[in-house]
Every structure is written in structure tokens, then in C-alpha cells.
Design a protein around this motif. Structure first.
Motif, mmCIF file in Angstrom:
data_model
loop_
_atom_site.group_PDB
_atom_site.id
_atom_site.type_symbol
_atom_site.label_atom_id
_atom_site.label_comp_id
_atom_site.label_asym_id
_atom_site.label_seq_id
_atom_site.Cartn_x
_atom_site.Cartn_y
_atom_site.Cartn_z
ATOM 1 N N PRO A 158 16.705 -38.216 24.328
ATOM 2 C CA PRO A 158 16.844 -38.715 25.710
ATOM 3 C C PRO A 158 17.395 -37.656 26.661
ATOM 4 N N ALA A 159 18.321 -36.825 26.166
ATOM 5 C CA ALA A 159 18.863 -35.767 27.013
ATOM 6 C C ALA A 159 17.787 -34.763 27.405
ATOM 7 N N GLU A 160 16.940 -34.391 26.448
ATOM 8 C CA GLU A 160 15.862 -33.439 26.737
ATOM 9 C C GLU A 160 14.851 -34.034 27.725
ATOM 10 N N LEU A 161 14.473 -35.289 27.487
ATOM 11 C CA LEU A 161 13.510 -35.930 28.385
ATOM 12 C C LEU A 161 14.089 -36.092 29.787
ATOM 13 N N GLY A 162 15.392 -36.438 29.866
ATOM 14 C CA GLY A 162 16.031 -36.558 31.169
ATOM 15 C C GLY A 162 16.070 -35.243 31.911
ATOM 16 N N TRP A 163 16.373 -34.164 31.180
ATOM 17 C CA TRP A 163 16.383 -32.830 31.792
ATOM 18 C C TRP A 163 14.990 -32.460 32.313
ATOM 19 N N MET A 164 13.963 -32.721 31.517
ATOM 20 C CA MET A 164 12.598 -32.400 31.928
ATOM 21 C C MET A 164 12.192 -33.203 33.160
ATOM 22 N N PHE A 165 12.533 -34.508 33.175
ATOM 23 C CA PHE A 165 12.178 -35.360 34.309
ATOM 24 C C PHE A 165 12.822 -34.844 35.595
ATOM 25 N N ASN A 166 14.123 -34.549 35.531
ATOM 26 C CA ASN A 166 14.819 -34.092 36.731
ATOM 27 C C ASN A 166 14.316 -32.738 37.213
ATOM 28 N N SER A 167 14.004 -31.848 36.292
ATOM 29 C CA SER A 167 13.538 -30.522 36.690
ATOM 30 C C SER A 167 12.201 -30.590 37.419
ATOM 31 N N ARG A 168 11.396 -31.615 37.106
ATOM 32 C CA ARG A 168 10.068 -31.732 37.714
ATOM 33 C C ARG A 168 10.090 -32.450 39.050
ATOM 34 N N GLN A 169 11.276 -32.893 39.478
ATOM 35 C CA GLN A 169 11.368 -33.521 40.794
ATOM 36 C C GLN A 169 11.477 -32.486 41.907
ATOM 37 N N TRP A 170 11.597 -31.226 41.546
ATOM 38 C CA TRP A 170 11.731 -30.140 42.510
ATOM 39 C C TRP A 170 10.433 -29.335 42.551
ATOM 40 N N MET A 171 10.163 -28.776 43.708
ATOM 41 C CA MET A 171 8.974 -27.921 43.858
ATOM 42 C C MET A 171 9.414 -26.534 44.323
ATOM 43 N N PRO A 172 9.251 -25.496 43.482
ATOM 44 C CA PRO A 172 8.727 -25.552 42.115
ATOM 45 C C PRO A 172 9.762 -26.160 41.171
ATOM 46 N N PRO A 173 9.363 -26.480 39.933
ATOM 47 C CA PRO A 173 10.313 -27.068 38.985
ATOM 48 C C PRO A 173 11.576 -26.236 38.850
ATOM 49 N N ALA A 174 12.706 -26.909 38.842
ATOM 50 C CA ALA A 174 13.992 -26.223 38.852
ATOM 51 C C ALA A 174 14.480 -25.922 37.441
ATOM 52 N N ILE A 175 15.300 -24.882 37.329
ATOM 53 C CA ILE A 175 16.000 -24.573 36.091
ATOM 54 C C ILE A 175 17.483 -24.779 36.368
ATOM 55 N N PHE A 176 18.046 -25.829 35.801
ATOM 56 C CA PHE A 176 19.421 -26.188 36.098
ATOM 57 C C PHE A 176 20.400 -25.380 35.248
ATOM 58 N N SER A 177 21.540 -25.065 35.827
ATOM 59 C CA SER A 177 22.625 -24.443 35.059
ATOM 60 C C SER A 177 23.510 -25.500 34.412
ATOM 61 N N LYS A 178 23.453 -26.744 34.932
ATOM 62 C CA LYS A 178 24.286 -27.806 34.382
ATOM 63 C C LYS A 178 23.662 -29.150 34.704
ATOM 64 N N VAL A 179 23.650 -30.044 33.735
ATOM 65 C CA VAL A 179 23.161 -31.406 33.921
ATOM 66 C C VAL A 179 24.175 -32.363 33.294
ATOM 67 N N GLU A 180 24.601 -33.377 34.038
ATOM 68 C CA GLU A 180 25.488 -34.400 33.504
ATOM 69 C C GLU A 180 24.700 -35.685 33.301
#
Length: 214
Positions: free
Chosen positions: A162-184
Motif C-alpha cells: 500500500p505504501a508503494e502504491l500510494g507513493w506512485m499515485f501521488n507522484s502521478r498527480q504532478w506534471m511531470p511526475p514528481a520525485i518526493f524526498s518525503k511521504v507521510e
């Protein structure tokens, strides 16, 4: 292993099983059996046969009955193996394409299974959420796994997917897809029954905290 006279190479014999579930009588193992049974006898499924393995054949039989309920248990092979017996683990790895390891905490019991799989060229998968174990296995066995064609994959459990899927979902909400330094991330559990854990998960969590460094 056998020698191929036409190609002149030593190749692996065809494994007996598509998959072996190790530690199948435990809390997690029983649920893995139940989910695995759903893929049997389905023409499109690549899973044609599997076996369950562990120290106690009586408990394994009970786990199979629990996982099959309300239907009668199918004729699934029950094999004996112990993480303290390397020979038994090598025997398992030589008979299957992949071992699903449910024996935790992996920090204590996981390495002999990884080693047996890597030595045999068998694939390995677990539900581990213990970073120290996963990093140590990669450092220690990566080169040999590549040499023998063995895939070693951890973190396929509830606390990881679930953590991986959540990270992927959130990263794809940005254009271009974002690379986060931290996700809670947060999780909320609801149940009509009392929510309980199991000793293996608790022990893994305690050991993980014990090895933390500031």
C-alpha cells in the motif's frame, strides 16, 4: 542438474512444483495458502501446482484444512523443512521455481532460505518489512543471485505494497511526475471484531527498533 549433450551445457532439471510456501502453518502462511488456492484449477492461471512446507506436518495439515474451509482440503503435497537445517532448505529450493517465505522475523530466520534459493537458482519472495535484513541480503547475495539467475524479492506484504502504491499515485498527480524526498502515510483500521496482531509481527517490530541508529 543434468548435462545437455546437444548444447554442451549443464542445465537445471524441471522443478517438481511451481511454488512452495514455507512456514505455511503460521498466521501469515495460512492466509497465503487460502489466497493461493484461488488460482488453482483456473485455465488462465500460470500456477498449476504448489506445495506447503514447514517443521510440523500436523500443523501444516491443519493450516490447509483451515484455508480450504468450507470445502474439503485438496491434495496439496506437505513437505518437511526447517530454517535451522540448510540441507532441507536446499532440497526445497531444488524442487520448485519459487519459494514464498513466511517464516519471520526474517532478521532471525530469513537468511538460510535466501542462501538456499540463491545457491539453487530458485526465486525467492517474502513479506518482509525489515530494512536491515533486506539491505544485508542484497549486499551479501546480489552477485551470486545474478550469476545463478535467482530473483530475490522482499517487501511484498501489507505494510509495503500500500505504501508503494500510494507513493506512485501521488507522484502521478504532478506534471511531470514528481520525485518526493518525503511521504507521510496514515492508515485507519475498522472492524466489527477485536483487531489483533501476531507474535511474529510484534517481534519483527521490536527488533527493527532495537537496531535503529540515530
Amino acid at each position: 542438474m543434468f548435462y545437455n549433450f546437444q548444447s554442451g551445457h549443464i542445465t537445471k532439471a524441471q522443478p517438481t512444483y511451481d511454488m512452495i510456501i514455507l512456514g505455511a502453518s503460521g498466521f501469515t502462511g495460512k492466509h497465503v495458502i487460502r489466497e493461493t488456492l484461488k488460482f488453482l484449477n483456473i485455465p488462465s492461471s500460470p500456477l498449476k501446482n504448489f506445495a506447503i512446507a514447514g517443521r510440523n506436518t500436523s500443523k501444516l495439515s491443519q493450516a490447509l484444512q483451515w484455508a480450504s474451509c468450507p470445502n474439503p482440503p485438496p491434495e496439496i503435497p506437505i513437505l518437511t523443512a526447517d530454517t535451522t537445517d540448510p540441507a532441507s532448505l536446499r532440497h526445497l529450493a531444488s524442487r520448485t521455481k519459487i519459494i514464498l517465505n513466511c517464516v519471520g522475523p526474517f532478521r532471525l530466520y530469513g537468511e538460510p532460505v535466501v542462501e538456499a534459493c540463491v545457491d539453487s537458482g530458485c526465486d525467492y519472495l517474502d513479506i518482509c518489512g525489515e530494512p536491515e535484513f533486506m539491505e544485508r541480503m542484497e549486499v551479501k547475495y546480489h552477485d551470486k543471485a545474478v550469476e545463478n539467475g535467482s530473483l530475490v524479492v522482499s517487501a511484498c506484504g501489507f505494510d509495503s505494497i500500500p505504501a508503494e502504491l500510494g507513493w506512485m499515485f501521488n507522484s502521478r498527480q504532478w506534471m511531470p511526475p514528481a520525485i518526493f524526498s518525503k511521504v507521510e502515510a496514515y492508515i485507519s483500521l475498522e472492524s466489527d471484531k477485536r483487531i489483533v496482531g501476531n507474535l511474529g509481527t510484534y517481534e519483527s517490530a521490536v527488533l527493527s527498533m532495537a537496531y535503529c541508529r540515530n
